[in-house]
Design an enzyme around this catalytic site. Structure first.
Site, short mmCIF file in Angstrom:
data_model
loop_
_atom_site.label_atom_id
_atom_site.label_comp_id
_atom_site.label_asym_id
_atom_site.label_seq_id
_atom_site.Cartn_x
_atom_site.Cartn_y
_atom_site.Cartn_z
N HIS A 123 0.82 -1.23 0.00
CA HIS A 123 0.00 0.00 0.00
C HIS A 123 0.85 1.27 0.00
CE1 HIS A 123 -3.68 -2.19 0.44
NE2 HIS A 123 -3.40 -2.64 1.65
N ASP A 160 -3.18 -10.54 -2.10
CA ASP A 160 -3.69 -10.11 -0.80
C ASP A 160 -5.18 -9.79 -0.94
OD1 ASP A 160 -2.58 -9.02 1.99
OD2 ASP A 160 -4.13 -7.64 1.28
N HIS A 162 -6.54 -7.16 -0.04
CA HIS A 162 -6.62 -5.74 -0.41
C HIS A 162 -5.78 -5.46 -1.65
CE1 HIS A 162 -7.11 -6.09 4.01
NE2 HIS A 162 -8.06 -5.18 3.83
#
Length: 229
Positions: A123, A160, A162
């Site tokens: 991220h 993942d 996300h």
């Protein structure tokens, strides 16, 4: 198996889901198996990445800010993404482990590798910590493969739950690194990105593929994506 004790000393906050317990659980399971005793798996202690290696993916100003807050004992970047005194060093060793292990594979010293590290990275943006991530480890390793080792076909498969917004954005206009994201639909989960129309731009158009999945899907859906798509 790449591991360093620093990875267990980075702590976000009490009760946070991204905790050292993730690594302890994995290490306990590995120790209970015969992988270490049989010699099939070796534990490698990584080196820290050099700042120049990380600046291929992140701004120098941002990197210094992470270092400063960590050395001062702690600080928040978002409500759920904070540093303690070990965070910067742990993140640099995590990034260094990625570089070190892809080099070992290319040089024939290892066949494959699993990096058991914290903090995670996918991220983290060019100048922003986000989603428990500070340095985008896999992006640093991929950039190293292209710029230092001369590869022009690097594939990142991010599965993942996300979407790996930071990794996608690091290579969005480049064709040397192909990013594939398999994650829960961004309409239902952080960070709200990773839709099928996000395909890259410029030279990178078509080298970014997102396969968002509905919440709660299982083996049949993953089998379809990995085997058919």
């Amino acid at each position: 198996l790449v591991f360093h004790e620093l990875f267990t000393k980075h702590v976000l906050s009490p009760g946070h889901p991204e905790s050292p317990r993730r690594l302890h659980a994995a290490l306990d399971a590995i120790k209970k198996s015969d992988m270490l005793d049989s010699g099939g798996v070796n534990i490698l202690q990584p080196r820290a990445a050099h700042p120049d290696e990380v600046r291929t993916v992140h701004s120098g100003k941002y990197l210094e800010e992470v270092k400063r807050r960590s050395e001062s004992g702690g600080g928040y970047f978002t409500l759920d993404t904070s540093v303690n005194e070990y965070t910067f060093d742990a993140a640099m060793y995590a990034a260094g482990g990625g570089i070190q292990t892809v080099d070992r594979i290319l040089d024939g010293d290892a066949r494959n590798s699993f990096i058991l590290c914290r903090p995670p990275g996918h991220h983290a943006e060019y100048d922003k910590a986000l989603g428990f991530c500070f340095i985008n480890n896999v992006a640093v390793a991929a950039r190293h493969l292209v710029s230092r080792r001369g590869l022009n076909r690097v594939l990142i498969i991010d599965y993942d739950a996300h979407h790996g917004n930071g990794t996608q954005n690091a290579f969005y206009s480049e064709k040397e690194v192909f990013y594939v994201g398999i994650h829960q639909d961004g309409r239902t989960l952080f960070p709200g990105t990773g839709f099928v129309h996000e395909r890259g731009e410029g030279e990178g158009e078509g080298y970014n593929v997102n396969l968002p999945m509905y919440p709660g899907c299982g083996d049949t859906s993953y089998d379809l994506l990995f085997r058919k798509i």
